[in-house]
Design a protein around this motif. Sequence first.
Motif, mmCIF file in Angstrom:
data_model
loop_
_atom_site.group_PDB
_atom_site.id
_atom_site.type_symbol
_atom_site.label_atom_id
_atom_site.label_comp_id
_atom_site.label_asym_id
_atom_site.label_seq_id
_atom_site.Cartn_x
_atom_site.Cartn_y
_atom_site.Cartn_z
ATOM 1 N N LYS A 9 0.839 -1.208 0.000
ATOM 2 C CA LYS A 9 0.000 0.000 0.000
ATOM 3 C C LYS A 9 0.870 1.252 0.000
ATOM 4 O O LYS A 9 0.595 2.215 -0.743
ATOM 5 N N GLY A 10 1.922 1.264 0.828
ATOM 6 C CA GLY A 10 2.784 2.436 0.891
ATOM 7 C C GLY A 10 3.509 2.704 -0.405
ATOM 8 O O GLY A 10 3.662 3.876 -0.835
ATOM 9 N N ILE A 11 3.969 1.661 -1.064
ATOM 10 C CA ILE A 11 4.667 1.846 -2.347
ATOM 11 C C ILE A 11 3.728 2.477 -3.369
ATOM 12 O O ILE A 11 4.127 3.388 -4.133
ATOM 13 N N LEU A 12 2.506 1.996 -3.414
ATOM 14 C CA LEU A 12 1.548 2.567 -4.361
ATOM 15 C C LEU A 12 1.257 4.030 -4.041
ATOM 16 O O LEU A 12 1.062 4.851 -4.959
ATOM 17 N N GLN A 13 1.234 4.394 -2.762
ATOM 18 C CA GLN A 13 1.018 5.791 -2.405
ATOM 19 C C GLN A 13 2.196 6.654 -2.844
ATOM 20 O O GLN A 13 2.011 7.790 -3.324
ATOM 21 N N VAL A 14 3.403 6.138 -2.714
ATOM 22 C CA VAL A 14 4.574 6.876 -3.176
ATOM 23 C C VAL A 14 4.542 7.027 -4.696
ATOM 24 O O VAL A 14 4.923 8.091 -5.241
ATOM 25 N N CYS A 15 4.087 5.978 -5.385
ATOM 26 C CA CYS A 15 3.954 6.078 -6.844
ATOM 27 C C CYS A 15 3.025 7.212 -7.240
ATOM 28 O O CYS A 15 3.289 7.959 -8.206
ATOM 29 N N LYS A 16 1.928 7.359 -6.526
ATOM 30 C CA LYS A 16 0.999 8.450 -6.823
ATOM 31 C C LYS A 16 1.652 9.811 -6.582
ATOM 32 O O LYS A 16 1.436 10.765 -7.345
#
Length: 826
Positions: A164-171
């Motif tokens: 979840k955190g990686i996807l938030q950083v991607c955004k």
Amino acid sequence: MFAAATSFFARSAISQSYNIGGGPSPSPGSRSSTPGPQNPVSGTSSFGSSFSSSVVIGLWKIQSATHKVTNKRVSVWTFDKRGPDMERLGPAAKERTLEVLKGEASALSRLRHPSILEMVEPLEETRNELIFATEPIIASLELCIPGAGKSASLVELDEVEIQKGILQVCKGLSFLHSSAQLIHSNLCPESIIINQSGDWKIAGLGLTIPLLQPNGSATRWEFPTFDGRVPSYIQRYFDYMAPEYALDEVLNTSSDLYSLGCVIYAVHCKGSPPFKTHGSLSGLRDNAGRPAPGLERLDRDLQALLRSLITRHPSGRPTPSTLPSLPFFSSLPISTLNFLDRTTFTAKTREEKVSFMKGLTRVLDKFSDGLKTRKILPSLLEEMKDTHLLPYILPNVFNISSSLSSAQFATMVLPSLKPLFGIKEPPNNMLTLLENLPMLQTKTDKTVFKTEVLPLVYHALESEHAVVQETALKMVPDLCETVDYAEVQGVLFPRVARVCTKTRILSVKIATLVTFLSMVKTLDQSNLTQKLVPLLSNIRTKEPAVMMATLSVHEAMGFKVDREAVANLVLPQLWAMSIGPLLNLDQFQRFMSVIKKLGERVEKEHIQLLRDSQRLEDRSATVNDGGVNVASFAGTVDFESLVGKVSTPGLPQQNGATGGTPSWEDDVWGSIFNEFSNNTPTLPAAGPRSTKSLSPVSTPQISSRSFISSPPSNFSPAQRSQTNFSPLTPDLPLRANPSFSGSLSPSSPQVKMTQPLSAPSTSSTAPMAGMLSLQRTTPLTPTTSSPPLPPMIPMGGMLAPSPPKAWDSMPNKPSKNDWGDFDPLS
């Protein structure tokens, strides 16, 4: 005064508006003063709770704070310009440090995105410090990497949390690259912040590189250097730097994806980056193009992700928008979180939301408790505004609430549930709330449950839907065990009774009777006899199910209320119900069985009562052939007779004091405690006037309506022939008088009652307190013309004088002097 003035002007608006929490000063962070990793020392915290102590991220000291007026919670970032880190720097290094720190704060205030750290209060610079405030945070990712060897792990990260955190950083990177036209250029675990909700936010924006200059021209590449005399926090970290930036002199947004791949590798490998350069450009050149070591130990999908990111050239790397589509992020929990994301969930149709909520219940166990509490629960509570979704949202809310503490439930969930307790439509809402009533009771304080939650049951009982009423009635028995008696008697029982009287639905009627059956053990006898019994008697339906349920309630009451209520109230109703035309044989026999059991109870208890009453009567007054034997405490009890001497029936006994004729007082205790001997009494011979009392005699076999009709057996033949004893006439009623004194004849001894007459008592002293004492006031002189004794009849086992009018009609009526102090007209 000068120091006070200096201190006043040195204070910032943030420090004046917020209560900034204190705590032990932490040690510098991993890269605050010297290159290379160091172990941070920071306070501990957890998601969902306020950060109580300070934490250090780079050169910033972060403390939790609360606004003095609004109570809004923030994190205050401060940098001490006079700290030891700044004292070692030269003027140019100090200026460069302040420039980077100010640029970081300025970028946070300028860039607004859910994946960028949110600034709440802008940067302020005083004589001594730099200060600004952001949303509440916990720590940097560097301090939370599992197994990184830090002094304290502030956050327990599982695989779903990391994905979840990686996807938030991607955004966030997508926003920087496309909208802000910036290259972060220093993405590392220290520049990723985890806020209080568990979200990963991008920070450390003091070294960003714009793709275009203000005049529209492309930004020129700058040679990266590392200066050990300058704090490492304001320099680019070579271990996470993309090789094309250092070796090819290229500015490309894809360089941030290489840095992100190194971050993912470090998170899964206890904080170690794939290559260690030790701040050397040559080390970066040597590792360029080499595969990351130890990938074979990782998951297959994770290996594929890292090989696509950690590459020598940027052309093969995925973009922030295509990265989420890789197999590593295709797990069901991640897909669930992506669907529930607030930015996209509001755009879903109601049918899609209903289907999602139904399936969410099955996958919640795949999430950690912390993730459910921080990410899923807030989104669900926000969607509860749509009442049509409540039947599908509430089961998920209660599933997550089961792992919350009472304090967390009271602050996070209960405020959102309170408005729902009075909503009756749709009925599924109340059904779900009622089914989870035990959890609500365990998670709330007793007072809060009574004032806030219990009205839910009352509203459900008033519902127009039978299934809601029946569900509420099923909750009542457990409530009777836990809530106080006043609430049950004054509120709960009347509401159930109202449902019973108003409903015309057979199933609800039976449910109320089952509820009454469970409440019998809680209600007192007064409520049972005065409220419940009349309520049951007003039931007019002859349905066998209702009658059998009523029978069960009567049976339970019949063994709790007293026998009079059973005989006068319960049994008559049961007899009337037992002949109902719709009852079958088994049901009728069930009625007969209960009636017999209750009747046997009444019979047994009433027989015992009559026996006890008869025993009291026998002890208070008995009649023997030789005379009336009545015990009294009027005389003085001799101690020797009390403790040791027992009179021998039929034989004279020496008085302990004088050795004379035995008296009543000498034998009063022996007569009482030996159940009144049945032997024939021995009266003293006629002689001078004596004040001795007659010896007590008890003959329980003789009826209380038998009276003296012959002279005593110890009279001589001459005395028997000269004495005329007349039988008592029991036809005339007697009148109770406190003291009675009468003569057998003008020349016969007078018998005087020295103990007041009283009704039998149930106390332990009642048999003795109600006894009569006969005292001779004249000698027993035989006479042939003695008038008959005054007519007397027993009255409740006691002797009492007759009314005056009966004496007025008698011949030879005794004079007032003959009766002593007795006044028949009084």
